[in-house]
Motif scaffolding. Structure first.
Motif, PDB file in Angstrom:
ATOM      1  N   VAL A  82       0.688  -1.309   0.178  1.00  0.00           N
ATOM      2  CA  VAL A  82       0.253   0.251   0.088  1.00  0.00           C
ATOM      3  C   VAL A  82       0.617   0.956  -0.485  1.00  0.00           C
ATOM      4  N   LEU A  83       2.055   0.995   0.630  1.00  0.00           N
ATOM      5  CA  LEU A  83       2.329   1.903   1.065  1.00  0.00           C
ATOM      6  C   LEU A  83       3.435   2.764  -0.561  1.00  0.00           C
ATOM      7  N   LEU A  84       4.319   1.189  -0.750  1.00  0.00           N
ATOM      8  CA  LEU A  84       4.648   1.743  -1.513  1.00  0.00           C
ATOM      9  C   LEU A  84       3.473   2.511  -3.115  1.00  0.00           C
ATOM     10  N   LYS A  85       2.369   1.564  -3.478  1.00  0.00           N
ATOM     11  CA  LYS A  85       1.862   2.115  -4.419  1.00  0.00           C
ATOM     12  C   LYS A  85       1.341   3.921  -4.145  1.00  0.00           C
ATOM     13  N   ASN A  86       1.072   4.083  -2.729  1.00  0.00           N
ATOM     14  CA  ASN A  86       0.751   5.544  -2.555  1.00  0.00           C
ATOM     15  C   ASN A  86       1.925   6.612  -2.755  1.00  0.00           C
ATOM     16  N   ASN A  87       2.425   5.980  -2.474  1.00  0.00           N
ATOM     17  CA  ASN A  87       4.217   7.010  -2.394  1.00  0.00           C
ATOM     18  C   ASN A  87       4.951   7.188  -3.673  1.00  0.00           C
ATOM     19  N   GLY A  88       5.001   8.347  -4.793  1.00  0.00           N
ATOM     20  CA  GLY A  88       5.964   8.545  -5.856  1.00  0.00           C
ATOM     21  C   GLY A  88       6.930   8.180  -5.527  1.00  0.00           C
ATOM     22  N   ASP A  89       7.631   8.508  -5.164  1.00  0.00           N
ATOM     23  CA  ASP A  89       9.146   8.032  -4.322  1.00  0.00           C
ATOM     24  C   ASP A  89       9.564   7.046  -3.756  1.00  0.00           C
ATOM     25  N   LYS A  90       9.756   6.186  -4.605  1.00  0.00           N
ATOM     26  CA  LYS A  90       9.532   5.210  -3.820  1.00  0.00           C
ATOM     27  C   LYS A  90      11.361   4.745  -3.078  1.00  0.00           C
ATOM     28  N   LYS A  91      12.285   5.505  -3.337  1.00  0.00           N
ATOM     29  CA  LYS A  91      13.271   6.020  -2.734  1.00  0.00           C
ATOM     30  C   LYS A  91      13.227   5.933  -1.076  1.00  0.00           C
ATOM     31  N   ASN A  92      12.364   6.544  -0.885  1.00  0.00           N
ATOM     32  CA  ASN A  92      12.097   6.942   0.112  1.00  0.00           C
ATOM     33  C   ASN A  92      11.559   6.013   1.618  1.00  0.00           C
TER      34      ASN A  92
END
Length: 444
Positions: A82-92
């Motif tokens: 869910v977090l990976l899908k909702n955050n454009g900057d996956k590096k964070n």
């Protein structure tokens, strides 16, 4: 900032050498644009904890999620997606298989990797986890409610006092306090708009907040079953009077300028359908009459049953008028004339200020802003609901002093607790869980 320096400075803070907010913030390396990213850990991977982490990662303060802990690996994996899908900057999002911690004891290792710990577990586990986070010298977001019994209440207060000594920021999930509309109406109350308050009411009457219709898997232990349905078990959630109704109770304490009621007399009931929240080991309806200082009488209504009339809000009655708070807030004089109104159109939504809580916490830590610690009023609001629950279960009228001196624990969370441990309540031979019996159930 290098890990060894962070650990060193946390130890200095624990020893009391770094006593001011500025000294601590400088030691951690958080000084505006020159600072590194705040490292975050999520303990308890449910919807609210994930939502809080998502808000922090999307906010203006540089941050990264480095660890997640939960009783169940599938919960970590699903919420990480869910977090990976909702955050454009996956590096964070830097959670790896090595920084996913599973089981009742995994929180300790997750806390060690972070600067800021987000605790979104069921309320029964929060006092022990919060205590450990503060012991390790970490800032904390503590979702509501924060405890389920008096023993947990005192653990929260003790850890909060240490957090204050260390100048560790603590934000709580009682997000209505961040609502401009609530702030405006409470300010009017405190300024005497309705005179001296003599009585109040609050309501959280809605549908079930637990769901036991999901099938039990054969390989689950009883402890796993109950924790996968934790809202339906009062020992884990505290019951509906604090799991949701805590928001209303906190507003009452805030508006009355009192940390807690003086006493309470409650009564409760359970629907025969065991699927409803709070009905396993507790009640799904509780009505309470809380007495506050200066003779203020407050009636509290908490119910979570489907297909019934829903109601959510707070009401205050004073010598000069009344206040009605729902989606909007209005003040009337004794003739029924509207003298003040705070609408969601003008002030924004009264509920759902979750992101503001995270923004405040992250900004305060990162930019070394004024110190704050919300754990105390979160504990007081939780204990207010606990006192109501204790009165309903026992059938006794209880004073605040009596309730807070209780040694009856709903759950003992230790270093040995595992999914093979026996939960606090078990089914009888007919497949039924115990129900409190007023007049017999011991709460003191």
């Amino acid at each position: 900032m290098e890990r060894r320096n962070f650990i060193k400075n946390s130890a200095l803070a624990s020893a009391g050498i770094l006593t001011s907010t500025g000294a601590l913030a400088s030691s951690l390396g958080f000084s505006g644009s020159k600072a590194g990213k705040l490292k975050l850990a999520l303990i308890g991977c449910g919807g609210r904890g994930t939502g809080a982490i998502n808000a922090a990662l999307k906010g203006p303060i540089p941050s990264e999620l480095v660890a997640m802990a939960d009783l169940f690996k599938d919960k970590i994996d699903s919420q990480l997606n869910v977090l990976l899908k909702n955050n454009g900057d996956k590096k964070n999002i830097k959670v790896t298989e090595e920084t996913k911690f599973v089981g009742f004891q995994g929180y300790k290792e997750a806390i060690a990797l972070a600067d800021v710990v987000f605790i979104g577990t069921p309320a029964a586990f929060k006092p022990v986890i919060f205590e450990e986070a503060i012991r390790q010298g970490k800032h904390v977001f503590l979702e509501k409610p924060v405890c389920v019994d008096s023993i947990g209440f005192h653990k929260i207060l003790e850890a909060a006092a240490i957090a204050k000594q260390k100048k560790l920021y603590v934000a709580a999930g009682l997000q209505r306090r961040y609502s401009p509309g609530y702030q405006a109406i409470i300010n009017e109350i405190h300024s005497g708009a309705i005179g001296d308050i003599h009585s109040a009411e609050c309501y959280w009457m809605g549908g079930p907040i637990g769901d036991l219709t999901r099938p039990r898997k054969e390989n689950w232990t009883e402890m796993e079953f109950q924790n996968r349905h934790w809202r339906s078990f009062a020992w884990a959630s505290g019951g509906n009077i604090i799991e949701f109704h805590i928001h209303n109770l906190d507003i009452i304490n805030w508006a009355l300028n009192q940390q807690n009621p003086v006493s309470v007399l409650s009564m409760g009931g359970k629907s025969p359908d065991m699927n409803f929240s709070g009905s396993l080991g507790g009640f799904d309806s509780i009505v309470s009459n809380f007495k506050y200082k200066n003779g203020v009488s407050m009636h509290s209504y908490s119910r979570n049953i489907p297909n019934c009339k829903n109601k959510n809000g707070e009401y205050f009655y004073g010598t000069k008028g009344k206040v009605v708070i729902g989606r909007d807030a209005t003040i009337y004089d004794n003739d029924g004339k509207e003298i003040f109104k705070a609408t969601s159109k003008d002030y924004g939504n009264f509920h759902g200020m979750f992101n503001k809580v995270q923004d405040h916490l992250m900004d305060s830590i990162y930019n070394n802003k004024e110190y704050f610690n919300e754990a105390v009023y979160a504990a007081e609001a939780s204990m207010t609901g606990i006192l109501g629950r204790m009165s309903a279960w026992s059938g006794d009228e209880l004073s605040w002093e009596e309730g807070t001196q209780s040694k009856v624990s709903l759950f003992d969370y230790t270093n040995e607790t595992s999914l093979n441990s026996a939960p606090p309540i078990l089914m009888d031979q007919f497949g039924n869980y115990p129900v409190p019996t007023p007049g017999k159930t011991i709460v003191m």
